[in-house]
Design a protein around this motif. Sequence first.
Motif, PDB file in Angstrom:
ATOM      1  N   PHE C 157     -20.744   2.319  -3.403  1.00  0.00           N
ATOM      2  CA  PHE C 157     -20.971   2.563  -4.898  1.00  0.00           C
ATOM      3  C   PHE C 157     -20.225   3.711  -5.243  1.00  0.00           C
ATOM      4  O   PHE C 157     -19.556   3.811  -6.521  1.00  0.00           O
ATOM      5  CB  PHE C 157     -22.443   2.619  -5.203  1.00  0.00           C
ATOM      6  CG  PHE C 157     -22.810   2.302  -6.556  1.00  0.00           C
ATOM      7  CD1 PHE C 157     -22.009   1.332  -7.391  1.00  0.00           C
ATOM      8  CD2 PHE C 157     -23.725   3.055  -7.028  1.00  0.00           C
ATOM      9  CE1 PHE C 157     -22.492   1.115  -8.604  1.00  0.00           C
ATOM     10  CE2 PHE C 157     -24.214   2.806  -8.502  1.00  0.00           C
ATOM     11  CZ  PHE C 157     -23.330   1.763  -9.261  1.00  0.00           C
ATOM     12  N   THR C 161     -17.086   4.118  -8.014  1.00  0.00           N
ATOM     13  CA  THR C 161     -17.138   4.883  -9.411  1.00  0.00           C
ATOM     14  C   THR C 161     -16.031   5.839  -9.390  1.00  0.00           C
ATOM     15  O   THR C 161     -15.539   6.284 -10.424  1.00  0.00           O
ATOM     16  CB  THR C 161     -18.562   5.640  -9.467  1.00  0.00           C
ATOM     17  OG1 THR C 161     -19.490   5.008  -8.750  1.00  0.00           O
ATOM     18  CG2 THR C 161     -18.933   6.019 -10.739  1.00  0.00           C
ATOM     19  N   VAL C 282     -17.992  -2.158 -11.755  1.00  0.00           N
ATOM     20  CA  VAL C 282     -19.026  -1.434 -11.476  1.00  0.00           C
ATOM     21  C   VAL C 282     -20.426  -2.001 -11.914  1.00  0.00           C
ATOM     22  O   VAL C 282     -21.235  -1.435 -11.146  1.00  0.00           O
ATOM     23  CB  VAL C 282     -18.449  -0.136 -12.135  1.00  0.00           C
ATOM     24  CG1 VAL C 282     -19.691   0.992 -11.922  1.00  0.00           C
ATOM     25  CG2 VAL C 282     -17.307   0.578 -11.798  1.00  0.00           C
ATOM     26  N   TYR C 285     -21.691  -4.252  -9.161  1.00  0.00           N
ATOM     27  CA  TYR C 285     -22.295  -3.723  -7.994  1.00  0.00           C
ATOM     28  C   TYR C 285     -23.568  -2.929  -8.455  1.00  0.00           C
ATOM     29  O   TYR C 285     -24.530  -3.135  -7.703  1.00  0.00           O
ATOM     30  CB  TYR C 285     -20.968  -2.252  -7.667  1.00  0.00           C
ATOM     31  CG  TYR C 285     -21.222  -2.038  -6.474  1.00  0.00           C
ATOM     32  CD1 TYR C 285     -22.595  -1.726  -5.593  1.00  0.00           C
ATOM     33  CD2 TYR C 285     -20.246  -1.869  -5.384  1.00  0.00           C
ATOM     34  CE1 TYR C 285     -22.443  -1.324  -4.463  1.00  0.00           C
ATOM     35  CE2 TYR C 285     -20.124  -1.356  -4.388  1.00  0.00           C
ATOM     36  CZ  TYR C 285     -21.568  -1.058  -3.859  1.00  0.00           C
ATOM     37  OH  TYR C 285     -21.395  -0.610  -2.407  1.00  0.00           O
ATOM     38  N   GLY C 286     -23.621  -2.351  -9.503  1.00  0.00           N
ATOM     39  CA  GLY C 286     -24.992  -1.768  -9.790  1.00  0.00           C
ATOM     40  C   GLY C 286     -25.885  -2.661 -10.276  1.00  0.00           C
ATOM     41  O   GLY C 286     -27.144  -2.361  -9.817  1.00  0.00           O
ATOM     42  N   GLY C 289     -27.927  -3.794  -7.375  1.00  0.00           N
ATOM     43  CA  GLY C 289     -28.812  -2.660  -6.872  1.00  0.00           C
ATOM     44  C   GLY C 289     -30.099  -2.789  -7.673  1.00  0.00           C
ATOM     45  O   GLY C 289     -31.260  -2.880  -7.283  1.00  0.00           O
ATOM     46  N   ILE C 290     -30.040  -3.049  -8.943  1.00  0.00           N
ATOM     47  CA  ILE C 290     -31.011  -3.016  -9.995  1.00  0.00           C
ATOM     48  C   ILE C 290     -31.934  -4.288  -9.625  1.00  0.00           C
ATOM     49  O   ILE C 290     -33.288  -4.249  -9.825  1.00  0.00           O
ATOM     50  CB  ILE C 290     -30.423  -3.084 -11.596  1.00  0.00           C
ATOM     51  CG1 ILE C 290     -29.581  -2.005 -11.751  1.00  0.00           C
ATOM     52  CG2 ILE C 290     -31.773  -3.296 -12.559  1.00  0.00           C
ATOM     53  CD1 ILE C 290     -30.396  -0.706 -12.127  1.00  0.00           C
ATOM     54  N   PHE C 299     -32.986   0.323  -4.119  1.00  0.00           N
ATOM     55  CA  PHE C 299     -31.575   0.204  -4.588  1.00  0.00           C
ATOM     56  C   PHE C 299     -30.650  -0.415  -3.669  1.00  0.00           C
ATOM     57  O   PHE C 299     -30.676   0.196  -2.532  1.00  0.00           O
ATOM     58  CB  PHE C 299     -31.316   1.537  -5.258  1.00  0.00           C
ATOM     59  CG  PHE C 299     -30.092   1.462  -5.953  1.00  0.00           C
ATOM     60  CD1 PHE C 299     -30.034   0.633  -7.419  1.00  0.00           C
ATOM     61  CD2 PHE C 299     -29.082   2.153  -5.748  1.00  0.00           C
ATOM     62  CE1 PHE C 299     -29.018   0.549  -8.123  1.00  0.00           C
ATOM     63  CE2 PHE C 299     -27.591   1.867  -6.594  1.00  0.00           C
ATOM     64  CZ  PHE C 299     -27.707   1.265  -7.608  1.00  0.00           C
TER      65      PHE C 299
END
Lengths: 117, 96, 351, 158
Positions: C157, C161, C282, C285-286, C289-290, C299
């Motif tokens: 991740f 970024t 991005v 991807y995030g 996790g959320i 996460f």
Amino acid sequence: MDLVLDIITWILMLTGCVLLIITGFGLLRLPDLYTRIHAGGMADTLATFLIFIGLALQSDDFLVTAKLLMVIVFVFFTSPTASYALAHASFVAGLKPMLDTTGSDQRDSADPDEGKD
Amino acid sequence: MIIYAVTAIAILVSIAMALGRAILGPTSYDRILAANAIGTKTVLMIGVVGFLTGRPDFLDLALVYSLVNFIGTIAVLKYFKFGTLRGGLTSTQGKD
Amino acid sequence: METETLALFVDLFLMVLLVAGALTVLTVRNLFVATMLLGIVSFTMALTFVSLDAVDVAFTEAAVGAGISTVLYIGTLALVGAQEKTGVKFSAWPLAICLAVGAVLIYATYEMPPYGSPDNPAQTHVAPRYVQVSPTEIGVPNMVTSVLASYRGFDTFGEVTVIFTAGIGVLLILSQRRRKRDDEAEEEAQKKGTQSKLRVSLTGLGSQHDLVPHIVAKLLIPFIFVFGLYVQFHGDFGPGGGFQAGVIFAAGFILHALIYGLQFTQRVLSPQVALILIVAGVLIYGGVGIVSMLMGGNFLDYNVLLPDSVAGQHIGILIIELGVGITVAAAMLVIYYAFVGRAEPVNKLPD
Amino acid sequence: MLRTISLFLVLMAVWLLLSGYYTPLIISFGIASCLLSALIARRMEVVDNEGHPLHLGPRIVFYWAWLLKEIFKANIDVAKCVLFPKTYLRPNMFTAKVTQTSDLGKVIYANSITLTPGTVTVDLDNDTVMVHAMTENSAEGVKSGEMDRRVTAVMGEA
């Protein structure tokens, strides 16, 4: 049967090796850029073809053979394009090819100043 | 198979000779030619090493090289011809 | 024994080639030549990775070295010119420091564990667990992917970024509004059907139409895209994954831009859409996790995504790889747009 | 539209050859990928009778077989040149007429010239190619016009 395939592979790949060495030799030895492009073309065409066909004969997976053939096809499409791009670029930039000499005055065209206008 | 090893060595020697051309020059074009030649030989080497180590999934790498390696040379042509990469190579620029 | 000697020979040979190539890059003054030689170094590097059996790294080197880096370097040269500034004074201090550091590093290698030994710290730390458990825990044949995308998903991740930041940074520096008038003039010229000044050959030699690259690019572009997507979706099974796929996909667009011109490619995929795509990758991807946090895990803990934890891992990896691929492809494209869109033609040809 | 569909089918065949994993999930990814690629290609205007030349049909395969034979012969010529440049090397440059009318035909011809070592296309203008040849012999291969005739026949323009 396997032995026959092995022998064919040996012949194909050894010929490819010889061509590769001649290519490298030609890149070093030939007098000017345009003739060297011809030498480079040998590795791009026949040597690639022979070596990859030799590998394809040895693979028992159909998909691997398909990939090998695909590489050959793509190389046969892209390598002449790259050669053309290179030859055309140097021609456009004014690099004069050395024409019909008998090898005695080879050094003429290998002069770096030829590239300038 | 010994032939794989023989081929790998032949390819390496050939790469070394092409590198010699790249170092000697004398013009930029000779170096581009050497880079191109090494590119093709890299494709060969990857294929042969894949068989040597019994892992033909290396062939995907050979495919990448064979597909996209000429893009750099086209960029070179464009830079030499026009001094910039902005415009098109052809005047048939697609219909509006 | 035979194969070991051969492997040693190949490694040594490649090392000599690598060092020779790198030294030549250092000594040439013409930046264009240096660019071409860097391409050679990249090829040798890829072969070294192949010889070390690091297929995924070799794949990245191949995709970046073959498709993107040369084009981006040349785009930069079109901005800054190909001649290195002359008259740089030779100073002894930096050389001395470099040599000293190099000597220390070489001395340090003597303390390193033997190459390839099974008792190396790298082999005894977490690697055995990955090797033993990941096939049942993650269920993905390519172990590199399970390490990168799952065990070390947080690291990856961070890498995405970084690429996101690089894209945005290049955009901020290079794409400030300027030369509006030039752009308009160029468009005018194109509408009238006249040759804009940018497309006149510098020496006036050669044909105006470069048919050969044009037609071959037309033939190959769809295959480049399909190959990129194949790499994207087969990262679980073999070498490949989002990074490599993104670069290959962007290479397809860059080839199109080289042939048809920047304007036309920007009509196919506008810079604004590319910018949105960088962010979207991005966010995807995030977002995974959320979602995994919302479903009660940590996460980027994919186990909770589906009732079956292995299937959850699988789907999680697929989605984040897609996010990586989108961000990388869009970022490469944005960087290319920014560099090339700003360049004026250089009036002097290199040798 | 028809061309986009046939491009999609070709891409799908390539995908199936590349993939090797025939689970429903991967195949549906394949369909989606090929569809996306075909649509982007269509948007880029690369799908026309130049970019997706299905109309050539099996004729091109026979042409390739002939070309391969030529490549074989030409390679031997160039190898001789490299090994004994003093006796064989006679570099020369000349222009030749191109009889194909379509761009695709011209490019197939130009690339065939480059593919046979010993001759390299340096410039392709409207109806002439400028060729650099290594020996008189290899130049003769282009000058005789046999390759040109064959390409024109493949294109169905003769």
